[in-house]
Design a protein around this motif. Structure first.
Motif, PDB file in Angstrom:
ATOM      1  N   PHE A  90      -0.137  17.946 -45.327  1.00 43.61           N
ATOM      2  CA  PHE A  90      -0.360  17.106 -46.500  1.00 43.61           C
ATOM      3  C   PHE A  90      -0.305  15.621 -46.181  1.00 43.61           C
ATOM      4  N   ILE A  91       0.536  15.243 -45.253  1.00 38.89           N
ATOM      5  CA  ILE A  91       0.767  13.825 -44.989  1.00 38.89           C
ATOM      6  C   ILE A  91      -0.164  13.288 -43.907  1.00 38.89           C
ATOM      7  N   TYR A  92      -0.180  13.945 -42.757  1.00 41.62           N
ATOM      8  CA  TYR A  92      -0.810  13.350 -41.583  1.00 41.62           C
ATOM      9  C   TYR A  92      -2.284  13.689 -41.407  1.00 41.62           C
ATOM     10  N   THR A  93      -2.755  14.769 -42.003  1.00 42.24           N
ATOM     11  CA  THR A  93      -4.186  15.074 -41.908  1.00 42.24           C
ATOM     12  C   THR A  93      -5.037  14.015 -42.604  1.00 42.24           C
ATOM     13  N   PRO A  94      -4.727  13.630 -43.856  1.00 41.38           N
ATOM     14  CA  PRO A  94      -5.534  12.563 -44.471  1.00 41.38           C
ATOM     15  C   PRO A  94      -5.447  11.228 -43.722  1.00 41.38           C
ATOM     16  N   ILE A  95      -4.274  10.932 -43.157  1.00 40.03           N
ATOM     17  CA  ILE A  95      -4.142   9.693 -42.384  1.00 40.03           C
ATOM     18  C   ILE A  95      -5.037   9.757 -41.153  1.00 40.03           C
ATOM     19  N   PHE A  96      -5.047  10.905 -40.486  1.00 41.70           N
ATOM     20  CA  PHE A  96      -5.896  11.071 -39.308  1.00 41.70           C
ATOM     21  C   PHE A  96      -7.367  10.931 -39.681  1.00 41.70           C
ATOM     22  N   VAL A  97      -7.752  11.557 -40.783  1.00 44.00           N
ATOM     23  CA  VAL A  97      -9.151  11.533 -41.210  1.00 44.00           C
ATOM     24  C   VAL A  97      -9.609  10.101 -41.501  1.00 44.00           C
ATOM     25  N   THR A  98      -8.807   9.352 -42.233  1.00 51.39           N
ATOM     26  CA  THR A  98      -9.212   7.981 -42.556  1.00 51.39           C
ATOM     27  C   THR A  98      -9.176   7.081 -41.324  1.00 51.39           C
ATOM     28  N   ASN A  99      -8.229   7.326 -40.407  1.00 49.65           N
ATOM     29  CA  ASN A  99      -8.202   6.550 -39.159  1.00 49.65           C
ATOM     30  C   ASN A  99      -9.408   6.856 -38.284  1.00 49.65           C
ATOM     31  N   ALA A 100      -9.958   8.056 -38.416  1.00 46.99           N
ATOM     32  CA  ALA A 100     -11.139   8.438 -37.632  1.00 46.99           C
ATOM     33  C   ALA A 100     -12.422   7.883 -38.246  1.00 46.99           C
ATOM     34  N   GLY A 101     -12.309   7.240 -39.410  1.00 50.73           N
ATOM     35  CA  GLY A 101     -13.470   6.611 -40.018  1.00 50.73           C
ATOM     36  C   GLY A 101     -14.168   7.436 -41.080  1.00 50.73           C
ATOM     37  N   TYR A 102     -13.578   8.535 -41.485  1.00 48.73           N
ATOM     38  CA  TYR A 102     -14.176   9.379 -42.516  1.00 48.73           C
ATOM     39  C   TYR A 102     -13.599   9.005 -43.877  1.00 48.73           C
ATOM     40  N   PRO A 103     -14.325   9.295 -44.954  1.00 49.56           N
ATOM     41  CA  PRO A 103     -13.799   8.968 -46.284  1.00 49.56           C
ATOM     42  C   PRO A 103     -12.579   9.829 -46.634  1.00 49.56           C
ATOM     43  N   PRO A 104     -11.722   9.320 -47.498  1.00 45.69           N
ATOM     44  CA  PRO A 104     -10.512  10.067 -47.868  1.00 45.69           C
ATOM     45  C   PRO A 104     -10.808  11.438 -48.478  1.00 45.69           C
ATOM     46  N   GLU A 105     -11.979  11.589 -49.070  1.00 43.25           N
ATOM     47  CA  GLU A 105     -12.330  12.879 -49.673  1.00 43.25           C
ATOM     48  C   GLU A 105     -12.386  13.982 -48.628  1.00 43.25           C
ATOM     49  N   VAL A 106     -12.758  13.633 -47.403  1.00 42.60           N
ATOM     50  CA  VAL A 106     -12.797  14.629 -46.322  1.00 42.60           C
ATOM     51  C   VAL A 106     -11.388  15.134 -46.051  1.00 42.60           C
ATOM     52  N   GLY A 107     -10.410  14.233 -46.076  1.00 44.97           N
ATOM     53  CA  GLY A 107      -9.016  14.648 -45.903  1.00 44.97           C
ATOM     54  C   GLY A 107      -8.570  15.587 -46.998  1.00 44.97           C
ATOM     55  N   GLY A 108      -8.935  15.281 -48.227  1.00 43.48           N
ATOM     56  CA  GLY A 108      -8.604  16.168 -49.333  1.00 43.48           C
ATOM     57  C   GLY A 108      -9.267  17.523 -49.212  1.00 43.48           C
ATOM     58  N   ALA A 109     -10.519  17.522 -48.771  1.00 40.67           N
ATOM     59  CA  ALA A 109     -11.228  18.791 -48.576  1.00 40.67           C
ATOM     60  C   ALA A 109     -10.571  19.615 -47.472  1.00 40.67           C
ATOM     61  N   LEU A 110     -10.130  18.966 -46.400  1.00 39.63           N
ATOM     62  CA  LEU A 110      -9.451  19.693 -45.320  1.00 39.63           C
ATOM     63  C   LEU A 110      -8.154  20.327 -45.806  1.00 39.63           C
ATOM     64  N   ILE A 111      -7.410  19.592 -46.615  1.00 41.28           N
ATOM     65  CA  ILE A 111      -6.163  20.151 -47.147  1.00 41.28           C
ATOM     66  C   ILE A 111      -6.471  21.343 -48.047  1.00 41.28           C
ATOM     67  N   SER A 112      -7.483  21.221 -48.881  1.00 40.15           N
ATOM     68  CA  SER A 112      -7.853  22.324 -49.774  1.00 40.15           C
ATOM     69  C   SER A 112      -8.313  23.542 -48.990  1.00 40.15           C
ATOM     70  N   LEU A 113      -9.138  23.322 -47.975  1.00 39.84           N
ATOM     71  CA  LEU A 113      -9.594  24.443 -47.148  1.00 39.84           C
ATOM     72  C   LEU A 113      -8.443  25.093 -46.400  1.00 39.84           C
ATOM     73  N   GLY A 114      -7.522  24.273 -45.926  1.00 39.54           N
ATOM     74  CA  GLY A 114      -6.382  24.807 -45.194  1.00 39.54           C
ATOM     75  C   GLY A 114      -5.456  25.637 -46.059  1.00 39.54           C
ATOM     76  N   LEU A 115      -5.406  25.305 -47.352  1.00 42.91           N
ATOM     77  CA  LEU A 115      -4.534  26.050 -48.261  1.00 42.91           C
ATOM     78  C   LEU A 115      -5.234  27.199 -48.972  1.00 42.91           C
ATOM     79  N   ALA A 116      -6.529  27.313 -48.823  1.00 44.21           N
ATOM     80  CA  ALA A 116      -7.276  28.379 -49.496  1.00 44.21           C
ATOM     81  C   ALA A 116      -6.761  29.783 -49.163  1.00 44.21           C
ATOM     82  N   PRO A 117      -6.372  30.068 -47.910  1.00 44.39           N
ATOM     83  CA  PRO A 117      -5.857  31.416 -47.630  1.00 44.39           C
ATOM     84  C   PRO A 117      -4.545  31.748 -48.338  1.00 44.39           C
ATOM     85  N   MET A 118      -3.940  30.766 -49.001  1.00 42.04           N
ATOM     86  CA  MET A 118      -2.735  31.047 -49.776  1.00 42.04           C
ATOM     87  C   MET A 118      -3.053  32.046 -50.894  1.00 42.04           C
TER      88      MET A 118
END
Length: 163
Positions: free
Chosen positions: A3-31
């Protein structure tokens, strides 16, 4: 960590923050498959399921840290997402050892002890990762988290076989 470091990594890599949110959602989908994890746990044992979940989460987090060090952010983000997916196995089965270790008549009294343990765990891990981030670059956070998960996989081997 997810939750904390994936969005930070995504924005530091130059991608929009929405990509970080999508990654978190995809990662939690198997819940949503928590009942499936329960059935698999009944078939192979909770101990084996926890070892598998922690082991996969740890190995994939270490691989994500390696990909981040090689400056391949897309691969690193995919590995982070897979690590989060494998961590959902832990969320689905993580309470079972407590529930089986405590007598049914002690559960109400011991629930506060268990909740305190969970709250301390939710503070200690981000605190330790913040110290890592203070000294090392962002990718080291994923390596440290992966090592912690692999350590927990090793500790899971000491759970009783009956679990």
């Amino acid at each position: 960590m997810n939750f904390i470091y994936t969005p930070i990594f995504v924005t530091n890599a130059g991608y929009p923050p929405e990509v970080g949110g999508a990654l978190i959602s995809l990662g939690l989908a198997p819940m949503l498959l928590v009942t499936v994890w329960g059935r698999i746990g009944q078939a192979i044992g909770i101990r084996n399921l926890l070892c598998l979940g922690y082991g996969l989460a740890g190995a994939l987090s270490l691989a994500a840290a390696g990909a981040a060090a090689l400056d391949t952010p897309v691969l690193s983000m995919a590995l982070m997402c897979l690590a989060a997916c494998s961590a959902t196995v832990i969320d689905g089965a993580g309470n079972v050892p407590f529930l089986r270790a405590v007598h049914h008549y002690e559960r109400a009294a011991m629930t506060s002890v268990f909740m305190t343990f969970r709250q301390v765990g939710s503070l200690v891990v981000p605190g330790a990762l913040a110290i890592v981030l203070w000294v090392l670059p962002l990718g080291a956070v994923f390596a440290a988290g992966g090592l912690m998960a692999l350590g927990m996989a090793g500790l899971s081997r000491y759970l009783p076989r009956r679990l």
